[in-house]
Every structure is written in structure tokens, then in C-alpha cells.
Design a protein around this motif. Sequence first.
Motif, PDB file in Angstrom:
ATOM      1  N   LEU A   1       2.869  53.035  26.946  1.00  0.00           N
ATOM      2  CA  LEU A   1       1.684  52.819  26.860  1.00  0.00           C
ATOM      3  C   LEU A   1       1.216  54.242  26.433  1.00  0.00           C
ATOM      4  O   LEU A   1       1.377  55.152  26.882  1.00  0.00           O
ATOM      5  CB  LEU A   1       1.057  52.436  28.241  1.00  0.00           C
ATOM      6  N   THR A   2       0.147  54.080  25.303  1.00  0.00           N
ATOM      7  CA  THR A   2      -0.446  55.365  24.983  1.00  0.00           C
ATOM      8  C   THR A   2      -1.074  56.012  26.089  1.00  0.00           C
ATOM      9  O   THR A   2      -1.725  55.576  26.841  1.00  0.00           O
ATOM     10  CB  THR A   2      -1.479  55.046  23.859  1.00  0.00           C
ATOM     11  N   GLY A   3      -1.127  57.368  26.103  1.00  0.00           N
ATOM     12  CA  GLY A   3      -1.896  58.087  27.009  1.00  0.00           C
ATOM     13  C   GLY A   3      -1.217  58.346  28.447  1.00  0.00           C
ATOM     14  O   GLY A   3      -1.826  59.182  29.315  1.00  0.00           O
ATOM     15  N   LEU A   4      -0.039  57.509  28.594  1.00  0.00           N
ATOM     16  CA  LEU A   4       0.653  57.683  29.845  1.00  0.00           C
ATOM     17  C   LEU A   4       2.144  58.277  29.557  1.00  0.00           C
ATOM     18  O   LEU A   4       2.564  57.819  28.604  1.00  0.00           O
ATOM     19  CB  LEU A   4       0.786  56.271  30.399  1.00  0.00           C
ATOM     20  N   PRO A   5       2.564  59.069  30.632  1.00  0.00           N
ATOM     21  CA  PRO A   5       4.064  59.736  30.284  1.00  0.00           C
ATOM     22  C   PRO A   5       4.846  58.700  30.149  1.00  0.00           C
ATOM     23  O   PRO A   5       5.145  57.685  30.966  1.00  0.00           O
ATOM     24  CB  PRO A   5       4.042  60.613  31.420  1.00  0.00           C
ATOM     25  N   THR A   6       6.099  58.715  29.437  1.00  0.00           N
ATOM     26  CA  THR A   6       7.447  57.991  29.350  1.00  0.00           C
ATOM     27  C   THR A   6       8.439  58.866  29.738  1.00  0.00           C
ATOM     28  O   THR A   6       8.467  60.087  29.294  1.00  0.00           O
ATOM     29  CB  THR A   6       7.598  57.498  27.933  1.00  0.00           C
TER      30      THR A   6
END
Length: 152
Positions: free
Chosen positions: A30-35
Motif C-alpha cells: 500500500l502506498t504511504g505505508l512501510p513494506t
Amino acid sequence: PPPPPTAAEALAATPFPPPDFGLNPNQLGLTGLPTWFWDGNAPATVTATSSIRGYTVVTTAHPVSFTWSFGDGAGASSSSPGTEAKPSAEHVYQTKGVYTLTLTIAWSGQYTFSGNGVAAQTVPLGTVAQTPSTASYRVQEIRSVLVTPTNG
């Protein structure tokens, strides 16, 4: 006797395990969240025995670095393969898309050869990079939408 094995020959005869890309979130980022990223298949040590020009060659190597490319121009490096609880790398995607992840593992160690009437000799391998491995990772954008309630 024939020439002794080189470090390149010893490495070529050593089967390094392919990485197992650990990802959280696993199937869809998800964009804006860390992977989080880790290698779920990295052994502490690889030992392999081979025969090169009549020499018995025993190679022992251990991973020394894990270099990640996230497919959007960013990357990271770690000395650890990481785990799900403590990842090797972390990245935040800003744009949705399908990204090609690349993991390159560097190994270091030594090899010992004997045979052909030559006494056993141990030689350092130096540090060598395994052929990079790739995987696709899809990242989706989620936006909140303000909705006006209707009476009905």
C-alpha cells in the motif's frame, strides 16, 4: 599435477540457495505505508564438496550482505537476512504500480582443495555476489473518500 582450482571455479561448483522473498504486506503493498523485506531462505553457512580436475574441493561460505532494490529507484543493504519480526529492509512506496524487487546476496568464505599428490591447501574466496534474484510486487493506492450521508 594439473593447476589447482581457482576461487571462481570453487564458487561455480557451489550451489547457493535461491532467496525466498519475505514481504509484509505479503501479496499487495500500500502506498504511504512501510513494506518489510527479508530473505526466508538464507542459511548461516553453505558447505559444498566438488571435484575439479581431480582435486577434491570443499567450499564453505556465509552471507555477508543483502542488497535490496525496490524497483522504484530506491534500495537498501543489510548484513542480516532479516525475519518477519525483524526485517532486513523497509521501504515506503509513494506510487501505485507493479515493481520488480531485486535481492543480491554477497558471500564470503574459503575453499580447501586436495588431491593429485598435493597437500591440502585452504584459500580465501574473497567476497562475491550471487546472481541477483527478482520478484514482482504490486502496490495499490488507497484513498479515503468523504461521502455525504443521504436520508432514505
